[in-house]
Scaffold this active site. Structure first.
Site, short mmCIF file in Angstrom:
data_model
loop_
_atom_site.label_atom_id
_atom_site.label_comp_id
_atom_site.label_asym_id
_atom_site.label_seq_id
_atom_site.Cartn_x
_atom_site.Cartn_y
_atom_site.Cartn_z
N HIS A 235 0.80 -1.23 0.00
CA HIS A 235 -0.01 -0.01 -0.16
C HIS A 235 0.99 1.20 0.04
CE1 HIS A 235 -2.99 3.09 1.33
NE2 HIS A 235 -4.03 1.87 1.19
N ARG A 255 -6.80 10.16 0.18
CA ARG A 255 -6.73 10.85 -1.01
C ARG A 255 -8.08 10.97 -1.64
NH1 ARG A 255 -3.34 6.43 -2.87
NH2 ARG A 255 -3.57 5.48 -1.11
#
Ligand SMILES: Cc1cc2nc3c(=O)[nH]c(=O)nc-3n(C[C@H](O)[C@H](O)[C@H](O)COP(=O)(O)OP(=O)(O)OC[C@H]3O[C@@H](n4cnc5c(N)ncnc54)[C@H](O)[C@@H]3O)c2cc1C
Length: 603
Positions: A235, A255
Site C-alpha cells: 500500500h 486521497r
C-alpha cells in the site's frame, strides 16, 4: 493422547468478515457450525479496515453498475484475475451491502438518506460504502451481532495448527487454546479457511499479529494448491515516523477526500507518469482532479487515485531520486483543502476521524494543519488458496477458503474496497457450499495419530527450552530478508539470495527453544508461527522468480515491462510428492464473449 474434542458439520477457521459471513450462511442452511479464531471474537483483522466496501450501488453516481465494477477490477488486476470471481463479486456485492444494512449496519448517508459512497483508487465512480474511516469495525460488529443469534459455536483464542484428513478428504482440524495451551480436536464434514493474510512475513506492514499465513500453510500442507503468490500488495501510504508506528496504514480515503502527494520540493509528482491504460480516465490537471473528489461527474480522477501498485512505485521513485521527506517517505497533504471547503478542519475530522486521532496521538501531527509523512507498507496478498469461483472449494475435497486467504478475484493487484466486498460475497458462498457439501457426507474416520504427531511437533520447542534460539530472532531475520530481497522492487539475483537464505532460516526455526510452560506463552505461539511464515515466504519467492515480467504488485527491475506471454497464465504452488514445493503455470480459461464485450465497452 486424549484431546478435548468438538464435532460440527461445518468448521469455519477464522472469524473476520469472511469467516463470520460463512458461518452465518452455513448455519442458515441448517447444519451445525463451529467457528474458531486466534483472537477474541470481534478482534479479527477486518476490524481495522477503514475506507469502505466497494459495491456498485450507484447511490452517488448513477452511471455505476456491476459491469463498470467488473471492468475496473479486471483492469486493476491486469487481466490475470479469475474473471468468474470478478464477475460474481461485482454482481453480488450490492446485495451483500444492503444485507448488512438490513442487519443493522449504520452507514454514512447521502442527503436523501441512502448509503453514501466515496472515491477510491482504480474505481471509476464513487463506490465505497463506508462508516467514516471505521468501516471494518461496523462490518464486524454487524456480522457478529447477527451471527451470535444463529446458534454458532464459537471457539475463541484457539489456533489451528493442522488440518486432519481421511484419505483425500479434509475431515477436521487440530489446534490449541492460546490461553491455557490445551490441545483441541475438531471433527467436521467440511472446513472453511478464512484466516486472512501474510503481512507479518515482512518487516514493514499494516497487518496485525494474526497475519502469519496460517490458512495458506494449512491448505498447502493438506495438499491444496496456492495461486498468484507472487502478487503482494504494498500500500502506498503507511506511517513512517516515529519508527515505533512504521507501517501503520494511512487510508486511501485521505486521497479520496482530496489529499495530495508531494515531494520535498512541494511538487505533486503523481502527474509525472500516468500509465497508458489509465490515461483516458485521469485528470489533466490539479483543478480537474479536485473537482472529481468533490463529485463533479464531468471530471476525471486525480493521479493520486490511480491503482496502489503504481502509486507505490512513484513514491519509491521520488525517494530513490532524493526527493523524499526527512524520514524517508513523501508528503500526503489533506490540510490544503481548508482553502476550498468551508469549516475545512472540522470537515477533515468528520470525514477522517481515525486518521486525525492516529496522527495526533502517535506522531503529534495535526493533519488538519500540516502534511503527513508516508511511505509504502506491506498490506495485502492477492495470492492464496486456489478455489472454484462459484463454490470456493479448494483442490482438496471438503476444504473451502474465502477472503484474503483465498485467491483469484484480484489478479495482480487489488483495488481498495474490493476486499471487504470480497469477504462478504465469497464468505457467503463458501458457507453455502460447505453446508451443501457437508450434507452429502457421512461421518469420517479421524486418525488421531495425525493429531498426536502435530501435538508432539508443537511441543518440541519446550524440549529445547532455553538451549534453543529464541523464535523472535528467526522471525526478525525472515522479515528483514523478505523486505530487502522480495519487496516492492525485485530482481532475479536478490530473489535467488532469498531462496538460498530460506533454508538456514528453516533449520533455525526447527531448532528454536521456548522457556516456561504452555499457559499464556507468546514465545511458544511465535515459535509455531514460523513454519507458516517460512512456507508463505517460499511460495512468494518461488512464484516471483517464475514471473519474469512486471505486472501489478509484482515489479521486477530486470524485467520492467509487462509481457503478453505472462498475461495468459497464473502460477500455482503445491507440495510435491517429495515434500518439496513445486511451482507450475496454468492457463487462464478463455473469458466468455459477453464479459469480453463488457471490458471493451468500458475501455
Ligand atoms: C489497516 C487496514 C485497513 C484496511 N482497509 C480496508 C478497506 O477499507 N477496504 C477493504 O476492502 N479492505 C481493507 N483492508 C483489507 C481487509 O481489511 C482485509 O483484507 C480483510 O478484512 C480480510 O478479511 P478476512 O475475513 O479474510 O480475514 P480477517 O479479518 O483477518 O480474519 C482472519 C481470522 O482468522 C483467524 N485465524 C488466523 N489464523 C488462524 C488459525 N491458525 N487458527 C484459528 N484462527 C485463525 C483470525 O483470528 C481471524 O479471526 C484493510 C486492511 C488493513 C490492514
Amino acid at each position: 493422547m486424549d484431546y478435548q474434542t468438538h464435532e460440527h458439520d461445518v468448521l469455519v477457521i477464522g472469524a473476520g468478515g469472511a469467516g463470520l459471513r460463512a458461518a452465518i450462511e452455513a448455519s442458515a442452511a441448517g447444519v451445525s457450525v463451529g467457528l474458531v479464531c486466534k483472537s477474541l471474537l470481534g478482534k479479527a483483522h477486518t476490524v481495522m479496515a477503514e475506507g469502505g466496501i466497494a459495491a456498485a450501488l450507484a447511490n452517488v453516481d448513477d452511471r455505476d453498475n456491476w459491469k463498470v465494477h467488473f471492468a475496473d477490477t479486471m483492469r486493476g488486476g491486469q487481466y490475470v484475475n479469475n474473471w468468474r470471481m470478478a464477475e460474481l463479486h461485482a454482481k453480488e456485492a450490492p446485495d451483500r451491502v444492503r444485507e448488512l444494512e438490513a442487519w443493522g449496519a449504520v452507514f454514512d448517508r447521502t442527503k436523501d438518506g441512502r448509503i453514501l459512497q466515496r472515491n477510491f483508487g482504480g474505481h471509476r465512480y464513487p463506490r465505497l460504502a463506508h462508516v467514516g474511516d471505521r468501516t471494518g469495525l461496523e462490518l464486524i460488529r454487524t456480522l457478529q451481532d447477527h451471527g451470535i443469534h444463529q446458534g454458532i459455536d464459537v471457539h475463541m483464542e484457539c489456533t489451528i495448527i493442522q488440518l486432519l484428513k481421511d484419505g483425500d478428504r479434509v475431515v477436521g482440524a487440530f489446534g490449541y487454546e492460546r490461553e491455557r495451551g490445551r490441545f483441541k480436536l475438531f471433527k467436521a464434514k467440511a472446513v472453511v479457511l478464512a484466516t486472512g493474510g501474510i503481512g507479518r512475513a515482512y518487516k514493514i506492514t499494516s497487518n496485525s499479529w494474526e497475519y502469519t499465513g496460517d490458512g495458506h500453510t494449512l491448505a498447502y500442507d493438506a495438499g491444496a494448491e496456492l495461486v498468484d503468490m507472487e502478487f503482494v500488495q504494498f500500500h502506498p501510504t503507511g506511517m513512517i515516523w516515529p519508527p515505533s508506528v512504521q507501517g501503520i496504514l494511512v487510508t486511501e480515503a485521505v486521497r479520496g477526500e482530496g489529499g495530495v502527494l508531494k515531494n520535498k520540493e512541494g511538487r505533486r509528482f503523481m502527474f509525472d507518469e500516468i500509465p497508458d491504460n489509465y490515461r483516458a480516465q485521469t485528470a489533466d490537471n490539479e483543478e480537474e482532479g479536485w473537482r472529481y473528489t468533490q463529485g463533479d461527474k464531468a471530471a476525471r480522477r486525480p493521479p493520486e487515485l490511480l491503482t496502489r501498485d503504481h502509486v507505490s512505485r512513484c513514491i519509491v521513485r521520488e525517494i530513490k531520486a532524493g526527493r523524499g521527506s526527512p524520514h524517508g517517505g513523501v508528503f500526503l497533504d489533506i490540510s490544503w483543502i481548508k482553502a476550498r471547503v468551508p469549516n475545512g478542519a472540522d470537515h477533515i475530522k468528520k470525514k477522517l476521524p481515525s486518521m486525525y486521532h492516529q496522527f495526533k496521538q502517535l506522531a503529534d501531527i495535526d493533519i488538519t494543519q500540516e502534511p503527513m509523512e508516508v511511505g509504502p507498507t506491506t498490506h495485502y496478498i492477492m495470492g492464496g488458496v486456489r478455489v472454484d469461483a462459484d463454490t470456493q472449494m479448494s483442490t482438496v475435497p471438503g476444504l473451502f477458503a474465502a477472503g484474503e486467504c483465498a485467491a483469484g478475484i484480484n489478479g495482480a493487484n487489488r483495488l481498495g474496497g474490493n476486499s471487504l466486498s470480497d469477504i462478504i460475497v465469497f464468505g457467503k458462498r463458501a458457507g453455502e457450499y460447505a453446508a451443501q457439501y457437508a450434507k452429502t457426507q457421512a461421518g469420517a474416520n479421524i486418525d488421531t495419530r495425525q493429531a498426536d504427531q502435530a501435538a508432539r511437533r508443537a511441543l518440541e520447542p519446550f524440549e529445547r527450552s532455553t538451549s534453543g534460539e529464541g523464535p523472535y530472532q528467526v522471525q526478525y531475520a525472515l522479515q528483514d530478508m523478505m523486505q530487502d530481497l522480495v519487496g516492492i522492487v525485485r530482481n532475479e539475483n536478490e530473489m535467488q539470495r532469498a531462496l538460498v537464505g530460506l533454508a538456514p532460516l528453516r533449520e533455525r526455526a526447527n531448532r528454536v527453544g521456548v522457556g516456561g510452560h504452555r499457559e499464556y506463552n507468546p514465545g511458544w505461539h511465535a515459535a509455531l508461527d514460523l513454519h507458516n511464515l517460512l512456507t508463505v515466504s517460499e511460495a512468494i519467492t518461488r512464484s516471483a522468480l517464475e514471473r519474469r515480467e512486471s505486472r501489478g504488485g509484482h515489479f521486477r527491475d530486470d524485467y520492467p515491462t509487462k509481457d503478453a506471454r505472462f498475461g495468459t497464465i497464473n502460477f500455482v504452488v503445491r507440495k510435491g510428492r517429495d515434500g518439496q514445493m513445486e511451482v507450475f503455470s496454468v492457463a487462464i480459461p478463455e473469458m466468455p464473449a459477453e464479459l469480453k464485450q463488457v471490458i471493451d465497452e468500458m475501455q
